[in-house]
Write an enzyme that holds these catalytic residues in place. Structure first.
Site, mmCIF file in Angstrom:
data_model
loop_
_atom_site.group_PDB
_atom_site.id
_atom_site.type_symbol
_atom_site.label_atom_id
_atom_site.label_comp_id
_atom_site.label_asym_id
_atom_site.label_seq_id
_atom_site.Cartn_x
_atom_site.Cartn_y
_atom_site.Cartn_z
ATOM 1 N N GLY A 45 0.812 -1.226 0.000
ATOM 2 C CA GLY A 45 0.000 0.000 0.000
ATOM 3 C C GLY A 45 0.832 1.257 0.000
ATOM 4 N N SER B 197 -0.455 5.468 -1.251
ATOM 5 C CA SER B 197 -1.042 6.629 -0.576
ATOM 6 C C SER B 197 -0.878 6.539 0.938
ATOM 7 C CB SER B 197 -2.540 6.764 -0.929
ATOM 8 O OG SER B 197 -3.312 5.836 -0.218
ATOM 9 N N GLY C 130 1.419 4.294 4.100
ATOM 10 C CA GLY C 130 2.411 3.462 3.411
ATOM 11 C C GLY C 130 3.374 4.325 2.611
ATOM 12 N N ASP D 173 -2.317 -6.974 -5.852
ATOM 13 C CA ASP D 173 -3.699 -6.738 -5.432
ATOM 14 C C ASP D 173 -4.029 -7.780 -4.367
ATOM 15 O OD1 ASP D 173 -6.415 -6.609 -5.045
ATOM 16 O OD2 ASP D 173 -6.865 -6.186 -7.152
ATOM 17 N N LEU D 174 -4.144 -7.306 -3.141
ATOM 18 C CA LEU D 174 -4.302 -8.234 -2.013
ATOM 19 C C LEU D 174 -5.640 -8.964 -2.033
ATOM 20 C CD1 LEU D 174 -2.703 -5.854 0.594
ATOM 21 C CD2 LEU D 174 -1.864 -8.156 0.106
ATOM 22 N N ASN E 292 0.879 -2.901 5.406
ATOM 23 C CA ASN E 292 0.216 -1.620 5.651
ATOM 24 C C ASN E 292 -1.089 -1.447 4.879
ATOM 25 O OD1 ASN E 292 0.336 1.581 6.026
ATOM 26 N ND2 ASN E 292 0.165 1.129 3.836
ATOM 27 N N THR F 80 -8.858 -8.801 1.738
ATOM 28 C CA THR F 80 -7.761 -7.862 1.463
ATOM 29 C C THR F 80 -6.839 -7.721 2.668
ATOM 30 O OG1 THR F 80 -9.293 -6.605 0.077
ATOM 31 C CG2 THR F 80 -7.251 -5.504 0.717
ATOM 32 N N SER G 270 -5.650 -1.918 14.057
ATOM 33 C CA SER G 270 -6.382 -0.676 14.333
ATOM 34 C C SER G 270 -7.040 -0.809 15.693
ATOM 35 C CB SER G 270 -7.458 -0.475 13.258
ATOM 36 O OG SER G 270 -8.360 0.526 13.659
ATOM 37 N N TYR H 149 -24.759 -8.057 7.686
ATOM 38 C CA TYR H 149 -23.502 -7.324 7.428
ATOM 39 C C TYR H 149 -23.503 -5.970 8.120
ATOM 40 C CZ TYR H 149 -19.902 -4.705 4.945
ATOM 41 O OH TYR H 149 -18.806 -3.935 4.645
HETATM 42 N N1 LIG Z 1 -6.123 6.230 8.622
HETATM 43 C C1 LIG Z 1 -6.533 5.817 9.795
HETATM 44 O O1 LIG Z 1 -7.166 6.551 10.567
HETATM 45 C C2 LIG Z 1 -6.223 4.415 10.238
HETATM 46 C C3 LIG Z 1 -6.606 4.021 11.528
HETATM 47 C C4 LIG Z 1 -6.333 2.723 11.947
HETATM 48 C C5 LIG Z 1 -5.696 1.842 11.087
HETATM 49 N N2 LIG Z 1 -5.344 2.251 9.829
HETATM 50 C C6 LIG Z 1 -4.703 1.268 8.944
HETATM 51 O O2 LIG Z 1 -3.592 1.879 8.336
HETATM 52 C C7 LIG Z 1 -3.324 1.245 7.079
HETATM 53 C C8 LIG Z 1 -3.009 2.304 6.030
HETATM 54 O O3 LIG Z 1 -4.176 3.051 5.805
HETATM 55 P P1 LIG Z 1 -4.158 4.569 5.306
HETATM 56 O O4 LIG Z 1 -4.860 5.353 6.343
HETATM 57 O O5 LIG Z 1 -2.819 4.978 4.857
HETATM 58 O O6 LIG Z 1 -5.169 4.453 4.058
HETATM 59 P P2 LIG Z 1 -4.982 4.725 2.497
HETATM 60 O O7 LIG Z 1 -4.385 6.056 2.253
HETATM 61 O O8 LIG Z 1 -6.298 4.410 1.892
HETATM 62 O O9 LIG Z 1 -3.920 3.634 2.085
HETATM 63 C C9 LIG Z 1 -4.288 2.293 1.989
HETATM 64 C C10 LIG Z 1 -3.433 1.631 0.954
HETATM 65 O O10 LIG Z 1 -3.904 0.291 0.818
HETATM 66 C C11 LIG Z 1 -4.049 0.020 -0.553
HETATM 67 N N3 LIG Z 1 -5.009 -1.029 -0.853
HETATM 68 C C12 LIG Z 1 -6.322 -1.056 -0.618
HETATM 69 N N4 LIG Z 1 -6.872 -2.177 -1.130
HETATM 70 C C13 LIG Z 1 -5.856 -2.858 -1.722
HETATM 71 C C14 LIG Z 1 -5.767 -4.071 -2.434
HETATM 72 N N5 LIG Z 1 -6.841 -4.828 -2.700
HETATM 73 N N6 LIG Z 1 -4.571 -4.465 -2.883
HETATM 74 C C15 LIG Z 1 -3.468 -3.720 -2.666
HETATM 75 N N7 LIG Z 1 -3.481 -2.550 -2.016
HETATM 76 C C16 LIG Z 1 -4.669 -2.128 -1.552
HETATM 77 C C17 LIG Z 1 -4.493 1.342 -1.166
HETATM 78 O O11 LIG Z 1 -4.322 1.306 -2.553
HETATM 79 P P3 LIG Z 1 -5.461 1.897 -3.549
HETATM 80 O O12 LIG Z 1 -5.279 3.356 -3.511
HETATM 81 O O13 LIG Z 1 -5.186 1.265 -4.867
HETATM 82 O O14 LIG Z 1 -6.790 1.457 -2.998
HETATM 83 C C18 LIG Z 1 -3.572 2.292 -0.433
HETATM 84 O O15 LIG Z 1 -2.306 2.336 -1.022
HETATM 85 C C19 LIG Z 1 -4.540 0.368 6.783
HETATM 86 O O16 LIG Z 1 -4.223 -0.977 7.027
HETATM 87 C C20 LIG Z 1 -5.586 0.847 7.774
HETATM 88 O O17 LIG Z 1 -6.494 -0.179 8.153
HETATM 89 C C21 LIG Z 1 -5.578 3.507 9.411
#
Ligand SMILES: NC(=O)c1ccc[n+]([C@@H]2O[C@H](COP(=O)([O-])OP(=O)(O)OC[C@H]3O[C@@H](n4cnc5c(N)ncnc54)[C@H](OP(=O)(O)O)[C@@H]3O)[C@@H](O)[C@H]2O)c1
Length: 320
Positions: free
Chosen positions: A52, A55, A58, A100-101, A127, A148, A175, A197
């Site tokens: 990831g 964006s 990551g 692609d996870l 990530n 995923t 999280s 769901y």
């Molecule tokens: N932000 C928060 O408040 C928060 C809080 C708790 C935990 N987290 C955890 O932190 C981690 C990073 O999140 P973030 O906040 O940085 O969100 P983000 O900006 O949406 O980044 C998530 C990354 O995961 C990728 N991803 C999603 N689905 C995918 C798939 N099927 N295959 C490969 N890559 C995929 C996205 O790629 P695409 O752009 O292609 O979708 C993106 O690069 C996540 O695991 C999230 O659960 C975040």
């Protein structure tokens, strides 16, 4: 509030980050950034794989560990072009790989490509993630968040373990939402939510699975110098919220971000600390938040539940 500059972008620090200055036993806390927790480290010669990277957290983790501290980043993104588009930030020699996870064959292909690189892996940062899909979505018979966030990473990490160095680290993004789960934690009778769901229960279950997987790996690493840990990065405004109600994301989120969220550099701190800081080199099987050890839920510490999930996942993966 615009209080700090870096990489040409203004970074907004929330009111909460300004007042929550207290640091924990690690010497870092809520407002620490990935740059701060890695200050002075020279990671040249290290290979760090991050999922990831396109964006959010990551991308920032790859920028700091690779671009600033000198590790060679193996950046995985859903599509190779996404990783290539940002690889210039990650330092010389950064590698871009499609993964692609939610597509087991794509994950297996990524494992093969990483194997073909023929380099030792020092750190795996799991990530990538997807959160709170408003509609129940099923792919390969599995609910998409579970597929995923958990199953995809399970295939990736178990496939790459032979390449992990003797002192290698696995860092799993969980999280605080791992606490919002169905009764029993992992609902083995209905993991894909055929009945009733709920977006947050499905996300919570997948993030509990990330934590249980980290702890199950840590048990397997006992007696070795490898480690596996999980973390909550904080609450940060990123693309992760894309599936939430648009009114909430466009109006409520900016307000909440200004008051209480972390910014992205702060959000990337805990995973960066677990990935490379010398103080965490022998920490194994823990859960971190705000760059310090934190207490995770009762379910997450249930080893029998973790082993049952491991066996269940192996069975599903074998059939995918
Ligand atoms: N932000 C928060 O408040 C928060 C809080 C708790 C935990 N987290 C955890 O932190 C981690 C990073 O999140 P973030 O906040 O940085 O969100 P983000 O900006 O949406 O980044 C998530 C990354 O995961 C990728 N991803 C999603 N689905 C995918 C798939 N099927 N295959 C490969 N890559 C995929 C996205 O790629 P695409 O752009 O292609 O979708 C993106 O690069 C996540 O695991 C999230 O659960 C975040």
């Amino acid at each position: 509030l615009r209080v700090a500059r870096g990489t040409g972008n203004l970074r907004h620090m929330s009111l909460w980050a300004l007042v929550k200055g207290r640091r924990g036993a690690s010497g870092f806390g809520f407002a620490s950034t990935a740059e701060e927790v890695t200050a002075g480290l020279d990671l040249s010669g290290k290979h760090i794989l991050i999922t990831g990277v396109s964006s959010g957290l990551g991308r920032e983790t790859a920028r700091v560990l690779g671009g600033l501290r000198g590790a060679r980043i193996i950046g995985l993104a859903r599509r190779r072009e996404q990783a290539e588009a940002v690889a210039g930030e990650f330092g010389p020699g950064a590698v871009s790989i499609a993964c692609d996870l939610s597509e087991p064959e794509s994950v297996r292909q990524a494992v093969r490509e990483v194997q073909q690189l023929g380099v030792p892996l020092d750190v795996l940062v799991c990530n990538a993630g997807v959160m709170a899909l408003s509609e129940r979505t099923v792919r390969h018979g599995q609910e998409l968040q579970f597929l995923t966030n958990h199953i995809g990473h399970f295939i990736l990490v178990t496939g790459l373990l032979p390449q992990l160095v003797e002192v290698g680290r696995v860092v799993m993004l969980s999280s605080a939402a791992h606490k919002y789960v169905p009764s029993g934690g992992i609902c083995f009778d209905d993991i894909s939510f055929v009945h009733g769901y709920h977006p947050w229960a499905a996300y919570g279950q997948s993030k509990l699975a990330n934590l249980l997987f980290a702890r199950a790996l840590a048990r397997r690493f006992k007696g070795t110098a490898r480690t596996a840990n999980a973390l909550h990065p904080g609450v940060i405004g990123t693309n992760l919220q894309r599936h939430m109600n648009p009114l909430l994301t466009q109006v409520g989120m900016p307000l909440a971000a200004a008051i209480a969220f972390k910014n992205i550099p702060q959000g990337a701190a805990t995973q960066s600390y677990l990935a490379v800081h010398p103080a965490t080199a022998t920490v194994n099987g823990e859960y971190f938040s705000d760059v310090n050890v934190a207490r995770s839920s009762r379910y997450s510490r249930d080893d029998a539940l973790g082993e049952r999930l491991w066996t269940w996942t192996e069975g599903v993966v074998a059939a995918l």
